[in-house]
Design a protein around this motif. Structure first.
Motif, PDB file in Angstrom:
ATOM      1  N   PRO A 194       0.799  -1.232   0.000  1.00  0.00           N
ATOM      2  CA  PRO A 194       0.000   0.000   0.000  1.00  0.00           C
ATOM      3  C   PRO A 194       0.831   1.282   0.000  1.00  0.00           C
ATOM      4  O   PRO A 194       0.299   2.361  -0.296  1.00  0.00           O
ATOM      5  CB  PRO A 194      -0.830  -0.119   1.285  1.00  0.00           C
ATOM      6  N   LYS A 195       2.134   1.183   0.361  1.00  0.00           N
ATOM      7  CA  LYS A 195       2.991   2.372   0.362  1.00  0.00           C
ATOM      8  C   LYS A 195       3.380   2.780  -1.064  1.00  0.00           C
ATOM      9  O   LYS A 195       3.832   3.906  -1.290  1.00  0.00           O
ATOM     10  CB  LYS A 195       4.255   2.098   1.178  1.00  0.00           C
ATOM     11  N   TRP A 199      -0.299   1.425  -6.246  1.00  0.00           N
ATOM     12  CA  TRP A 199      -1.181   0.372  -5.744  1.00  0.00           C
ATOM     13  C   TRP A 199      -2.257   0.973  -4.839  1.00  0.00           C
ATOM     14  O   TRP A 199      -1.984   1.869  -4.041  1.00  0.00           O
ATOM     15  CB  TRP A 199      -0.394  -0.677  -4.964  1.00  0.00           C
ATOM     16  N   HIS A 200      -3.458   0.476  -4.962  1.00  0.00           N
ATOM     17  CA  HIS A 200      -4.582   0.901  -4.129  1.00  0.00           C
ATOM     18  C   HIS A 200      -5.038  -0.301  -3.302  1.00  0.00           C
ATOM     19  O   HIS A 200      -5.353  -1.356  -3.860  1.00  0.00           O
ATOM     20  CB  HIS A 200      -5.749   1.398  -4.982  1.00  0.00           C
ATOM     21  N   LYS A 201      -5.048  -0.134  -1.988  1.00  0.00           N
ATOM     22  CA  LYS A 201      -5.569  -1.177  -1.113  1.00  0.00           C
ATOM     23  C   LYS A 201      -7.015  -0.856  -0.782  1.00  0.00           C
ATOM     24  O   LYS A 201      -7.323   0.214  -0.246  1.00  0.00           O
ATOM     25  CB  LYS A 201      -4.743  -1.284   0.162  1.00  0.00           C
ATOM     26  N   GLY A 282     -12.518   2.843  -4.610  1.00  0.00           N
ATOM     27  CA  GLY A 282     -11.234   3.164  -3.996  1.00  0.00           C
ATOM     28  C   GLY A 282     -10.617   4.445  -4.515  1.00  0.00           C
ATOM     29  O   GLY A 282      -9.400   4.534  -4.668  1.00  0.00           O
ATOM     30  N   ALA A 330      -8.634  -7.803   1.893  1.00  0.00           N
ATOM     31  CA  ALA A 330      -8.179  -6.685   1.064  1.00  0.00           C
ATOM     32  C   ALA A 330      -8.143  -7.067  -0.408  1.00  0.00           C
ATOM     33  O   ALA A 330      -7.916  -8.221  -0.779  1.00  0.00           O
ATOM     34  CB  ALA A 330      -6.802  -6.214   1.503  1.00  0.00           C
ATOM     35  N   TYR A 332      -6.081  -5.527  -3.714  1.00  0.00           N
ATOM     36  CA  TYR A 332      -5.025  -4.607  -4.143  1.00  0.00           C
ATOM     37  C   TYR A 332      -5.154  -4.407  -5.652  1.00  0.00           C
ATOM     38  O   TYR A 332      -5.189  -5.380  -6.407  1.00  0.00           O
ATOM     39  CB  TYR A 332      -3.645  -5.170  -3.808  1.00  0.00           C
ATOM     40  N   ARG A 334      -3.810  -2.198  -9.195  1.00  0.00           N
ATOM     41  CA  ARG A 334      -2.878  -1.301  -9.870  1.00  0.00           C
ATOM     42  C   ARG A 334      -3.340  -1.166 -11.319  1.00  0.00           C
ATOM     43  O   ARG A 334      -3.472  -2.159 -12.041  1.00  0.00           O
ATOM     44  CB  ARG A 334      -1.452  -1.865  -9.829  1.00  0.00           C
TER      45      ARG A 334
END
Length: 440
Positions: A194-195, A199-201, A282, A330, A332, A334
């Motif tokens: 997530p950092k 990327w979107h969590k 998101g 979760a 994730y 991209r």
């Protein structure tokens, strides 16, 4: 169907399933004795390495190979909408040895009644270098959808929750690869992911072995944004399906097309196609997406199940590199280069199938009423021989779908064979769906 009792049951079926809308529900009586424990997977080789699985991508659906109890490799749709592995067809002359089974009833989207299936527990399912032990499997009794004809290749079933619950599952729609990460071995990876700015969590909830996500929905300009709860359904080729009976703000647009949307366990799913102003996931916005609105008869079994408002399918997921991480609750995402693709639909009105899977022979299965194809006299049963001067035998199913359904603003020339008659027809592919405008 042939069944033998030899340390279990040898089942040989000839059935298939079109998994556009597959949310199976087992009746309360039939659910007694079903294994609800987490399936254990054994990994051949180093468990700390990620596992790579190639796949075919057919009309937004991911197809992988697996074997059951040492069988020959079978093809399965990777489907987040199913909680049990489902066998829908077996190659002619082949069979699968399974543990003793019993009959259960299944129901899902569609206007028909529940169907029967065999339930078998304690099976081994092998995919590449992983083997799921003690897995439950359902075998449909009847040929209800003929999935292989609509996929253009032999497809024998669907696999879902068992795989997603044991691994973090990455799907790369561009490279056509699945990567499996053992959650215990890749903890740090998913702490750091997530950092990364790309990327979107996104939080998901797992209910009744299915994944749900929350989106924000706007019907038209000036509408208020409302939260909706959607099931994530990688076994649907559509972008979004919304149940208009589930929320006052879900309105079937005035600009719409009445059509057959798909097929579910309980039969055909009729309804409408239309456009909405916006759906946000998101923080990422999808502008003027195509929405499928199943009619009330088709969705009567789904309303109230998990209090969902609809589904999010493959036409959205293919725009990302996706990691499903059920243990972390979760998703994730991209973006890939397809993220900004327009949302299109079947503008020609022609639905195709291939009567002989793996052979590029295409036949019109249905023609939508009042569509450009219907106006030109195309009928079910017509064989398509040429598309814009190219031989149909030189195209795969994805290419045929592109030519006939998704080339907005163009005309397509098709050569049709009907019995002994051959003729060329020109069809205009015009977008007839617009977002509703506020009334003064």
């Amino acid at each position: 169907m042939s069944i033998k009792f030899i340390q279990g049951i040898f089942i040989s079926l000839s059935i298939s399933l079109l998994a556009v809308f597959l949310y199976e529900q087992v009746s309360a009586q039939d659910s007694q004795g079903l294994n609800n424990e987490l399936v254990e997977f054994e990994i051949e080789g180093d468990a700390d390495d990620r596992i790579t699985i190639p796949f075919e991508l057919i009309n937004n659906l991911v197809v992988i190979e697996a074997s059951i109890n040492g069988s020959e490799p079978l093809k399965f749709i990777l489907d987040t909408g199913v909680s049990k592995t489902l066998i829908t067809s077996i190659p002619a002359g082949e069979g699968i040895y399974v543990e003793r089974s019993r009959t259960v009833t299944l129901s899902g989207l569609g206007a028909g009644e529940a169907i029967e299936a065999y339930f078998s527990a304690g099976n081994d399912v092998n995919i590449e270098r992983v083997t799921g032990k003690n897995m439950d499997i359902l075998f449909l009794k009847e040929d209800i959808f003929n999935l292989s004809s609509f996929m253009g290749t032999n497809v024998h079933g669907l696999i879902g929750y068992d795989l997603f619950s044991n691994f973090a599952v990455e799907v790369n729609y561009r490279t056509k690869e699945i990567l499996l990460y053992h959650p215990d071995s890749f903890v740090q990876k998913f702490k750091d992911l997530p950092k990364h700015r790309k990327w979107h969590k996104i939080p998901i909830s797992i209910e009744e072995k299915k994944a749900y996500v929350e989106v924000s929905f706007k019907h038209m300009p000036g509408s208020k944004a409302v939260p909706l709860k959607l099931i994530i359904d990688s076994g649907s080729s559509n972008a979004f399906s919304l149940y208009h009976l589930s929320h006052d703000e879900i309105v079937i647009p005035e600009s719409r097309i009445e059509t057959l949307i798909g097929v579910g366990l309980s039969g055909k799913v009729h309804g409408y196609l239309g456009r909405a102003q916006e759906i946000e996931l998101g923080g990422m916005k999808f502008n003027t997406p195509i929405i499928a609105y199943p009619d009330s008869t088709s969705i009567r079994k789904a309303i109230g199940v998990g209090e969902r408002n609809g589904s999010l399918g493959g036409e959205v997921l293919r725009r990302f590199k996706v990691i499903f991480h059920y243990p972390n609750s979760a998703l994730y995402l991209r973006k890939n280069r397809d993220f900004d693709d327009d949302f299109n639909y079947n503008m020609s009105g022609i639905e195709l199938n291939t009567p002989f899977p793996n052979i590029p022979f295409y036949v019109v299965s249905e023609v939508r009423e009042d569509s450009p194809a219907a106006e030109k006299g195309v009928k079910a049963g017509d064989a398509i021989k040429y598309v814009d001067g190219e031989r149909a035998t030189d195209m795969n199913l994805n290419e045929m779908i592109y030519y006939l359904q998704k080339r907005e603003g163009r005309k397509v020339q098709i050569g049709i064979q009907r019995d002994s008659l051959f003729k060329y027809i020109s069809i205009s592919l015009d977008n007839k769906l617009t977002v509703d405008e506020p009334r003064n």
